[in-house]
Design a protein around this motif. Structure first.
Motif, PDB file in Angstrom:
ATOM      1  N   TRP A 328     -69.379   1.767  44.815  1.00 13.36           N
ATOM      2  CA  TRP A 328     -70.575   1.898  45.276  1.00 13.36           C
ATOM      3  C   TRP A 328     -71.033   0.694  45.329  1.00 13.36           C
ATOM      4  CZ3 TRP A 328     -71.567   6.438  46.982  1.00 13.36           C
ATOM      5  CH2 TRP A 328     -71.255   7.682  46.193  1.00 13.36           C
ATOM      6  N   LEU A 329     -71.642   0.066  46.776  1.00 13.11           N
ATOM      7  CA  LEU A 329     -72.297  -1.150  46.832  1.00 13.11           C
ATOM      8  C   LEU A 329     -73.827  -0.911  46.761  1.00 13.11           C
ATOM      9  CD1 LEU A 329     -72.295  -4.098  48.058  1.00 13.11           C
ATOM     10  CD2 LEU A 329     -72.277  -2.982  50.160  1.00 13.11           C
ATOM     11  N   ASP A 340     -76.178  -3.300  55.910  1.00 17.32           N
ATOM     12  CA  ASP A 340     -75.038  -2.861  56.865  1.00 17.32           C
ATOM     13  C   ASP A 340     -74.349  -4.122  57.484  1.00 17.32           C
ATOM     14  OD1 ASP A 340     -75.940  -0.352  56.858  1.00 17.32           O
ATOM     15  OD2 ASP A 340     -76.831  -0.666  58.514  1.00 17.32           O
ATOM     16  N   ALA A 343     -72.041  -5.104  54.153  1.00 15.88           N
ATOM     17  CA  ALA A 343     -71.178  -4.061  53.933  1.00 15.88           C
ATOM     18  C   ALA A 343     -69.938  -4.229  54.937  1.00 15.88           C
ATOM     19  CB  ALA A 343     -71.825  -2.830  54.016  1.00 15.88           C
ATOM     20  N   THR A 344     -70.548  -4.774  56.157  1.00 17.62           N
ATOM     21  CA  THR A 344     -69.458  -5.054  56.924  1.00 17.62           C
ATOM     22  C   THR A 344     -68.694  -6.034  56.958  1.00 17.62           C
ATOM     23  OG1 THR A 344     -70.601  -3.698  59.021  1.00 17.62           O
ATOM     24  CG2 THR A 344     -69.182  -5.489  59.639  1.00 17.62           C
ATOM     25  N   ILE A 348     -66.642  -2.909  53.469  1.00 19.52           N
ATOM     26  CA  ILE A 348     -66.826  -1.522  52.621  1.00 19.52           C
ATOM     27  C   ILE A 348     -67.549  -0.600  53.375  1.00 19.52           C
ATOM     28  CG2 ILE A 348     -68.493  -0.945  50.631  1.00 19.52           C
ATOM     29  CD1 ILE A 348     -68.469  -3.325  49.267  1.00 19.52           C
ATOM     30  N   SER A 350     -69.453   2.881  55.082  1.00 22.38           N
ATOM     31  CA  SER A 350     -70.971   3.459  54.733  1.00 22.38           C
ATOM     32  C   SER A 350     -71.077   4.570  53.646  1.00 22.38           C
ATOM     33  CB  SER A 350     -71.175   3.893  56.050  1.00 22.38           C
ATOM     34  OG  SER A 350     -70.622   4.949  56.609  1.00 22.38           O
ATOM     35  N   LYS A 352     -69.889   4.591  50.672  1.00 19.24           N
ATOM     36  CA  LYS A 352     -69.927   3.747  49.386  1.00 19.24           C
ATOM     37  C   LYS A 352     -71.245   3.050  49.349  1.00 19.24           C
ATOM     38  CE  LYS A 352     -64.972   3.142  48.445  1.00 19.24           C
ATOM     39  NZ  LYS A 352     -64.131   2.190  47.865  1.00 19.24           N
ATOM     40  N   ILE A 353     -72.303   3.098  50.474  1.00 16.67           N
ATOM     41  CA  ILE A 353     -73.397   2.270  50.317  1.00 16.67           C
ATOM     42  C   ILE A 353     -74.351   3.159  49.584  1.00 16.67           C
ATOM     43  CG2 ILE A 353     -75.100   1.219  51.611  1.00 16.67           C
ATOM     44  CD1 ILE A 353     -73.131   0.670  53.794  1.00 16.67           C
TER      45      ILE A 353
END
Length: 406
Positions: A328-329, A340, A343-344, A348, A350, A352-353
């Protein structure tokens, strides 16, 4: 903590980083020359103009005898709790007092609702509820708590709220203090707690993130009033064997040159000058208050999407892990576009967000523990899951931790 976009960040000077050896609290040596040079090449600094050294968060011993005192222990996150005010303000509600709309706000920030204190609600009341939830989940009674760390920039009392929380919870064997690090506060508090366990022999530490930024918002400023809400979240950090350590790596920074981009400074409540006609200072001094939150959203956005991914990479490297190891982030819930973009950059997906920004807005030091508690109670985050956590905000400060839940 911004509404503007823009992923380009100007070149910035390197912050010389002084770090201790992994999990060696008493190491006096700096990181190796090779690592210093490698990290110098990455150049993670908030703003042009130079930075300051970031310091090791040190551990200390309690003033009271604690037997047994085992140094070198690991630490685990074993309980969480959260609380939010009853009163909800939607984007449509804001459209009644400023020129905006639900679409304008949600597209730029991802926020649809936020909660604010009202009536007889207090920040300490939210913190108390969150702390009780963490204790109950962990199965720890109040008198077994050794330390309470209250992470807030908006306490009910100018002198802090940790002591009152300690009293209201009935943690008669604990002592308490406050940490002021804005939206990075919870990450700083979490890392500080693990150092007290590792170096001070503490066994159970409550880390509370709580803020009421609605008190310092200009509700006529569309650039800031749409962002912020009030909340509290807490975790119980417990001593464990070194082989069960749940804090696998961390990274912390601050750069005061970025203060101008996000602040709420003191000001005189009087509109006239503080000097009398002959130039002497007025006595007694006039009462001061804090200004509303002032933010350069574009610069804060650029700072976050540049520095947060690098900070997470540093923490992962210290943990000896790769991005594939992360379940998880969990970022500070400032703006969905920031989440976002980070994460990009880290590749990672989406799925896992962890994000609850739409429901609560930016709750400062409360945002990470609030989102974590909801994810745990919903069965999303499970025992053994690896979480990359990162906070960032006013100061400017930013930091990351790689933690294992449970």
């Amino acid at each position: 903590m911004a509404t503007a976009t823009g992923l380009v960040f100007p070149p910035a000077p390197f912050i010389r980083r002084v770090r201790m050896a992994h999990f060696n609290l008493f190491s006096s040596s700096f990181c190796t020359e090779r690592n210093v040079q490698r990290r110098a090449d990455l150049r993670c600094c908030a703003v042009v103009g130079g930075g300051v050294d970031d310091h090791i968060v040190g551990a200390t011993s309690s003033s009271k005898p604690r037997i047994p005192r085992v140094v070198g222990m690991g630490s685990r996150l074993v309980g969480s709790g959260s609380a939010v005010p009853k009163y909800m303000i939607s984007n449509d509600d804001l459209a009644q007092i400023i020129e905006t709309s639900d679409e304008w706000i949600s597209v730029r920030t991802g926020i649809r609702n936020r909660r604010v204190l009202s009536g007889d609600e207090t920040l300490n009341g939210l913190a108390l509820e969150a702390a009780n939830g963490a204790l109950q989940m962990a199965g720890v009674v109040p008198h077994d708590v050794d330390l309470i760390i209250m992470c807030t920039s908006t306490p009910d009392d100018l002198f802090g709220g940790g002591g009152q929380i300690q009293s209201d919870l009935g943690c008669r064997n604990a002592w308490a203090f406050d940490i002021t690090a804005a939206c990075s506060g919870f990450v700083v508090g979490l890392i500080t707690a693990t150092r007290f366990i590792k170096g001070g022999g503490y066994k159970n530490i409550l880390v509370i993130g709580a803020d009421a930024l609605s008190r310092y918002v200009d509700w006529k400023d569309r650039g800031t009033c749409i962002l912020f809400g009030d909340a509290a979240g807490a975790v119980l950090v417990q001593a464990s064997g070194a082989d069960e350590d749940g804090l696998l790596g961390f990274d912390l920074h601050s750069d005061g040159h970025g203060h101008r981009h996000l602040n709420a400074t003191t000001k005189d409540s009087e509109t006239d000058t503080i000097l009398n006609t002959n130039g002497a200072a007025v006595f007694p001094p006039r009462k001061a208050t804090y200004s509303c939150i002032q933010m350069n959203g574009k610069e804060v956005f650029r700072f976050a999407v540049r520095c947060v991914p690098q900070s997470i990479e540093f923490a992962l490297e210290e943990a000896g892990l790769t991005f594939a190891s992360i379940d998880w982030l969990l970022l500070h819930q400032a703006n969905q576009r920031i989440i976002d973009a980070v994460a990009t950059r880290l590749q990672i997906p989406s799925k896992k967000i962890i994000s609850n920004l739409a429901n609560y807005g930016n709750t400062s030091a409360a945002s990470i523990p609030l989102a974590l508690d909801e994810a745990v109670r919903a069965g999303k985050v499970k025992t053994g899951d690896m979480i990359a956590v990162s906070g960032f905000g006013a100061g400017l400060t930013w930091g990351s931790a790689i933690v294992r839940w449970g």
